[in-house]
Design a protein around this motif. Structure first.
Motif, PDB file in Angstrom:
ATOM      1  N   ALA A  98      46.207  -2.050  -0.457  1.00  0.00           N
ATOM      2  CA  ALA A  98      47.023  -3.267  -0.432  1.00  0.00           C
ATOM      3  C   ALA A  98      46.212  -4.530  -0.705  1.00  0.00           C
ATOM      4  CB  ALA A  98      47.716  -3.393   0.928  1.00  0.00           C
ATOM      5  N   ALA A  99      44.887  -4.398  -0.854  1.00  0.00           N
ATOM      6  CA  ALA A  99      44.010  -5.563  -0.984  1.00  0.00           C
ATOM      7  C   ALA A  99      43.779  -5.927  -2.452  1.00  0.00           C
ATOM      8  CB  ALA A  99      42.669  -5.287  -0.309  1.00  0.00           C
ATOM      9  N   PRO A 100      44.110  -7.172  -2.851  1.00  0.00           N
ATOM     10  CA  PRO A 100      43.834  -7.609  -4.216  1.00  0.00           C
ATOM     11  C   PRO A 100      42.529  -8.397  -4.354  1.00  0.00           C
ATOM     12  CG  PRO A 100      45.308  -9.168  -3.203  1.00  0.00           C
ATOM     13  CD  PRO A 100      44.978  -8.127  -2.144  1.00  0.00           C
ATOM     14  N   PHE A 101      41.821  -8.606  -3.223  1.00  0.00           N
ATOM     15  CA  PHE A 101      40.666  -9.512  -3.273  1.00  0.00           C
ATOM     16  C   PHE A 101      39.633  -9.115  -2.231  1.00  0.00           C
ATOM     17  CE2 PHE A 101      38.361 -13.416  -2.165  1.00  0.00           C
ATOM     18  CZ  PHE A 101      37.987 -13.866  -3.426  1.00  0.00           C
ATOM     19  N   MET A 102      38.372  -9.377  -2.572  1.00  0.00           N
ATOM     20  CA  MET A 102      37.269  -9.106  -1.662  1.00  0.00           C
ATOM     21  C   MET A 102      36.163 -10.141  -1.838  1.00  0.00           C
ATOM     22  SD  MET A 102      35.200  -6.043  -3.681  1.00  0.00           S
ATOM     23  CE  MET A 102      33.987  -5.882  -2.395  1.00  0.00           C
ATOM     24  N   PHE A 103      35.454 -10.406  -0.765  1.00  0.00           N
ATOM     25  CA  PHE A 103      34.151 -11.052  -0.828  1.00  0.00           C
ATOM     26  C   PHE A 103      33.120  -9.934  -0.692  1.00  0.00           C
ATOM     27  CE2 PHE A 103      36.896 -14.344   1.031  1.00  0.00           C
ATOM     28  CZ  PHE A 103      36.638 -15.418   0.190  1.00  0.00           C
ATOM     29  N   ALA A 104      32.068  -9.980  -1.495  1.00  0.00           N
ATOM     30  CA  ALA A 104      31.056  -8.930  -1.438  1.00  0.00           C
ATOM     31  C   ALA A 104      29.669  -9.551  -1.515  1.00  0.00           C
ATOM     32  CB  ALA A 104      31.241  -7.929  -2.578  1.00  0.00           C
ATOM     33  N   ALA A 105      28.725  -8.903  -0.861  1.00  0.00           N
ATOM     34  CA  ALA A 105      27.344  -9.378  -0.873  1.00  0.00           C
ATOM     35  C   ALA A 105      26.404  -8.202  -1.057  1.00  0.00           C
ATOM     36  CB  ALA A 105      27.020 -10.114   0.424  1.00  0.00           C
ATOM     37  N   VAL A 106      25.318  -8.441  -1.766  1.00  0.00           N
ATOM     38  CA  VAL A 106      24.264  -7.440  -1.928  1.00  0.00           C
ATOM     39  C   VAL A 106      22.922  -8.126  -1.716  1.00  0.00           C
ATOM     40  CG1 VAL A 106      25.542  -5.911  -3.470  1.00  0.00           C
ATOM     41  CG2 VAL A 106      24.228  -7.804  -4.434  1.00  0.00           C
ATOM     42  N   GLY A 107      21.961  -7.357  -1.187  1.00  0.00           N
ATOM     43  CA  GLY A 107      20.656  -7.957  -0.968  1.00  0.00           C
ATOM     44  C   GLY A 107      19.642  -6.956  -0.465  1.00  0.00           C
TER      45      GLY A 107
END
Length: 336
Positions: free
Chosen positions: A40-49
């Motif tokens: 149901a999710a159309p959007f995300m915040f994502a981080a890599v490091g």
């Protein structure tokens, strides 16, 4: 500086102890609730490091835009990320998945397991629901679409921001994305050649604080709900008890116990294509079968944490209506 908080015991003394084991609501795979949320999710915040620092980006498209390959693996289409070249195999991964109209969010953390021309593979290590307070404080879903650029001035964007996805990483490369939300003017402030934000009541896991104490390089994406513009902030963070700054963040006569200072900052304003594709505003809640109280309860029961406190918590949430009642009380009484 004698206002700095530099150890976990002092930190926990300011924010308070967790009422239950820290990882009680955390599971290490995607259960049916998480799968429905992602669909149901159309959007995300994502981080890599990694040990050298962390970067944050956004991803979005139609609902269910990512692919779940198995309960411990997801694949992100690189074409739907604002920064498709950001990830490297082996990096820590943190994310926050949004479902329109629902103030709670799904957090998924793990490691980048593969990077191909089309997808970024992630091995899931943690999955849990985050409380609604940041989205409630920011009025995230009540926003209306804003046409055109809000401002080309970073200071003005800081003043108008109401939501922020904060990305941190610990010394072992475990990444995390935490939601922060407040009315405009109470989320971010520029002061003493730094950018500051307050600590508000949340889930008291203090993930971001723990990470900052061991690896202070952070990244954040600031958002003005309704706008497709975002501001990327990177810098070196420290936790502070500065009375003057804390007082400047008071809301409803409640002053935050801690503030975070971001120095050596770099701020970049840009348009988010992921936000444009996701069409978050005006928010239309169409998802069914997603009841946050039931998901919290399910994850507490599925958690691998054991012990007397965990058993007591599981017994408590098994009482019909208890979890929903507890959440409603917390959201009403402990928003600030």
């Amino acid at each position: 500086m004698n206002d700095l908080v530099t150890d976990l015991d002092t930190l926990q003394g300011h924010v308070g102890k967790l009422p239950a084991p820290r990882d009680l609501k955390v599971i290490d795979y995607l259960d049916d609730n998480a799968l429905r949320w992602l669909a149901a999710a159309p959007f995300m915040f994502a981080a890599v490091g990694d040990h050298g620092g962390i970067r944050v980006t956004a991803g979005g498209g139609e609902t269910g835009f990512l692919r779940v390959t198995d309960p411990q693996s997801i694949q992100l289409p690189r074409s739907l990320l604002d920064d498709p070249g950001l990830a490297r195999e082996g990096q820590g991964f943190g994310s926050l998945f949004l479902v329109p109209g629902i103030d709670e969010t799904l957090r998924i953390n793990g490691r980048v397991s593969s990077v191909s021309d089309g997808h970024i593979g992630v091995a899931v290590a943690e999955c849990y629901l985050h409380c609604a307070k940041a989205f409630m404080r920011s009025g995230f879903w009540s926003a209306t679409p804003i046409d055109g650029n809000v401002t080309a001035d970073a200071a003005a964007f800081v003043a108008q921001s109401r939501f922020m996805a904060l990305a941190t990483i610990d010394k072992d490369g475990r990444a995390d994305v935490s939601p922060k939300g407040d009315p405009a003017g109470a989320l971010l402030k520029a002061h003493q050649e730094a950018v500051w934000y307050p600590d508000r009541p949340g889930n008291r896991r203090v993930d971001s604080f723990r990470n900052i104490l061991t690896q202070p390089r952070i990244a954040a994406m600031a958002v003005i709900p309704g706008s497709l513009d975002v501001m990327l902030v990177t810098g070196v963070a420290s936790v502070s008890t500065d009375e003057t700054v804390r007082a400047s963040f008071a809301v409803n006569e409640k002053t935050p116990k801690l503030v975070t200072r971001i120095e050596q900052t770099e701020c970049i304003l840009r348009r988010s294509e992921a936000l444009s594709r996701a069409r978050l505003w005006p928010a239309v809640q169409t998802a069914t079968g997603l009841e946050p109280a039931e998901i919290f309860k399910a994850h507490i029961k599925l958690s691998r944490v054991r012990g007397a406190e965990a058993a007591l918590a599981r017994a408590s949430v098994s009482i019909p209506g208890m979890m929903r009642k507890g959440l409603d009380h917390d959201y009403e009484k402990n928003l600030y």
